[in-house]
Write an enzyme that holds these catalytic residues in place. Structure first.
Site, PDB file in Angstrom:
ATOM      1  N   ARG A 107       0.860  -1.194   0.000  1.00 50.87           N
ATOM      2  CA  ARG A 107       0.000   0.000   0.000  1.00 50.87           C
ATOM      3  C   ARG A 107       0.881   1.224   0.000  1.00 50.87           C
ATOM      4  NH1 ARG A 107      -4.353   0.372   4.701  1.00 50.87           N
ATOM      5  NH2 ARG A 107      -2.488   0.606   5.971  1.00 50.87           N
ATOM      6  N   THR A 111      -1.410   7.435  -0.192  1.00 52.45           N
ATOM      7  CA  THR A 111      -2.720   7.316  -0.852  1.00 52.45           C
ATOM      8  C   THR A 111      -3.492   6.082  -0.408  1.00 52.45           C
ATOM      9  OG1 THR A 111      -1.846   5.993  -2.659  1.00 52.45           O
ATOM     10  CG2 THR A 111      -1.718   8.384  -2.925  1.00 52.45           C
ATOM     11  N   ASP A 203       1.173  -3.212  12.413  1.00 51.87           N
ATOM     12  CA  ASP A 203       1.575  -3.625  11.065  1.00 51.87           C
ATOM     13  C   ASP A 203       1.932  -5.115  11.081  1.00 51.87           C
ATOM     14  OD1 ASP A 203       3.021  -2.052   8.367  1.00 51.87           O
ATOM     15  OD2 ASP A 203       3.370  -4.188   8.767  1.00 51.87           O
ATOM     16  N   ASP A 206       5.434  -6.136   9.641  1.00 53.62           N
ATOM     17  CA  ASP A 206       6.547  -5.773  10.520  1.00 53.62           C
ATOM     18  C   ASP A 206       6.605  -6.688  11.742  1.00 53.62           C
ATOM     19  OD1 ASP A 206       7.512  -3.731   8.945  1.00 53.62           O
ATOM     20  OD2 ASP A 206       6.329  -2.172   9.943  1.00 53.62           O
TER      21      ASP A 206
HETATM   22  C1  PRP Z   1      -0.798  -4.773   4.594  1.00 55.95           C
HETATM   23  C2  PRP Z   1      -1.590  -6.054   4.726  1.00 55.95           C
HETATM   24  C3  PRP Z   1      -2.456  -6.028   3.499  1.00 55.95           C
HETATM   25  C4  PRP Z   1      -2.738  -4.563   3.320  1.00 55.95           C
HETATM   26  C5  PRP Z   1      -4.114  -4.289   3.825  1.00 55.95           C
HETATM   27  O1  PRP Z   1       0.248  -4.918   3.723  1.00 55.95           O
HETATM   28  O2  PRP Z   1      -0.805  -7.205   4.830  1.00 55.95           O
HETATM   29  O3  PRP Z   1      -1.832  -6.557   2.350  1.00 55.95           O
HETATM   30  O4  PRP Z   1      -1.770  -3.854   4.117  1.00 55.95           O
HETATM   31  O5  PRP Z   1      -4.461  -2.980   3.584  1.00 55.95           O
HETATM   32  P1  PRP Z   1      -5.618  -2.543   2.568  1.00 55.95           P
HETATM   33  O6  PRP Z   1      -6.793  -3.467   2.858  1.00 55.95           O
HETATM   34  O7  PRP Z   1      -5.879  -1.128   2.953  1.00 55.95           O
HETATM   35  O8  PRP Z   1      -5.113  -2.690   1.178  1.00 55.95           O
HETATM   36  P2  PRP Z   1       1.294  -3.717   3.422  1.00 55.95           P
HETATM   37  O9  PRP Z   1       0.822  -2.926   2.266  1.00 55.95           O
HETATM   38  O10 PRP Z   1       1.571  -3.001   4.694  1.00 55.95           O
HETATM   39  O11 PRP Z   1       2.567  -4.512   2.918  1.00 55.95           O
HETATM   40  P3  PRP Z   1       3.520  -5.539   3.704  1.00 55.95           P
HETATM   41  O12 PRP Z   1       2.733  -6.818   3.910  1.00 55.95           O
HETATM   42  O13 PRP Z   1       4.655  -5.717   2.756  1.00 55.95           O
HETATM   43  O14 PRP Z   1       3.920  -4.927   5.005  1.00 55.95           O
HETATM   44  N1  URA Z   2      -1.958  -3.396   7.272  1.00 61.61           N
HETATM   45  C1  URA Z   2      -1.547  -3.825   8.497  1.00 61.61           C
HETATM   46  O1  URA Z   2      -0.557  -4.571   8.617  1.00 61.61           O
HETATM   47  N2  URA Z   2      -2.240  -3.410   9.562  1.00 61.61           N
HETATM   48  C2  URA Z   2      -3.318  -2.617   9.478  1.00 61.61           C
HETATM   49  O2  URA Z   2      -3.910  -2.295  10.516  1.00 61.61           O
HETATM   50  C3  URA Z   2      -3.730  -2.193   8.204  1.00 61.61           C
HETATM   51  C4  URA Z   2      -3.026  -2.607   7.106  1.00 61.61           C
END
Ligand code: PRP
Ligand code: URA
Length: 212
Positions: A107, A111, A203, A206
């Protein structure tokens, strides 16, 4: 519990117990990873209720009997990178032969729009139930886009498994993809101004991989 017939919220006491520990800021990476796997395994039990099966003949010590097994290549799982990776072992614990595809998505922090950076799916996935794995369903943008990729590859039977969802995430995916079965362990209250789920768990990527 929601207005959408394609959405199942599991809300099981054992899952709630494990999610309470998962949310806790004091829960470290190892325990967090183990809990994500365990919760996924519990979710698999429920979400596999409708997967295709086949009849097989089994010789017991006493007689030949017709039995039911999950059909060959019936299921492929597709974790959304990164955090969905944490759920794969939880599926394999119960169903070790599930093939695995990967969709890389992040994400944009400003945005909140999803961006794809990787996609590798098993051959023939269009003939399997494709189960998308992502522990967090926040705005629903990442899951909706990933479902779009699977549909573009010809997948007709798609499920989404998420551990924690925000109401808007469920609404977005359920309305954009009413044909997709959505399984969620628990429904949280709302998103904050940065698109994080409240109360949530922070997160997920993380916490799974120790990057912050
Ligand atoms: C997180 C999570 C989802 C997304 C959810 O990933 O694992 O994929 O955010 O958010 P949304 O429903 O608003 O799209 P992130 O983009 O943080 O990537 P990562 O798993 O690499 O940390
Ligand atoms: N992605 C995450 O990992 N946590 C949240 O709360 C939203 C998006």
């Amino acid at each position: 519990m929601t207005d959408y017939p394609n959405v199942t919220i599991l809300d099981h006491p054992l899952i709630r117990h494990k999610i309470a520990i998962l949310r806790d800021v004091r829960t470290g990476m190892k325990e967090f990873r183990e809990l994500v796997e365990e919760i996924t395994t519990l979710m698999v039990y429920e979400s596999f209720k409708t997967v295709p099966t086949k009849k097989v003949m089994v010789q017991t010590p006493l007689e030949l009997t017709e039995q039911t097994m999950v059909a060959d290549n019936a299921v492929a799982v597709v974790p959304i990178l990164r955090a969905g990776l944490g759920m794969v072992n939880g599926v394999h614990t119960l169903f070790p032969t599930a093939r695995v595809g990967h969709i890389g998505m992040y994400r944009d922090e400003e945005t909140l729009e999803p961006h794809e950076y990787y996609c590798k799916l098993p051959d023939g996935i269009e003939n399997s139930v494709a189960i998308l794995l992502d522990p967090m369903l926040a705005t629903g943008g990442s899951a909706s886009a990933a479902i779009g990729f699977l549909k573009a590859r010809g997948c007709k039977n798609i499920m989404l498994m998420s551990i924690i969802a925000a109401p808007v995430g469920i609404q977005t995916v359920a309305e954009a993809h009413p044909d997709v079965k959505i399984f969620v362990s628990t429904l949280d209250r709302q998103l904050n101004e940065n698109g994080y789920i409240l109360p949530g768990l922070g997160d997920a990527g993380d916490r799974l991989f120790g990057t912050k």
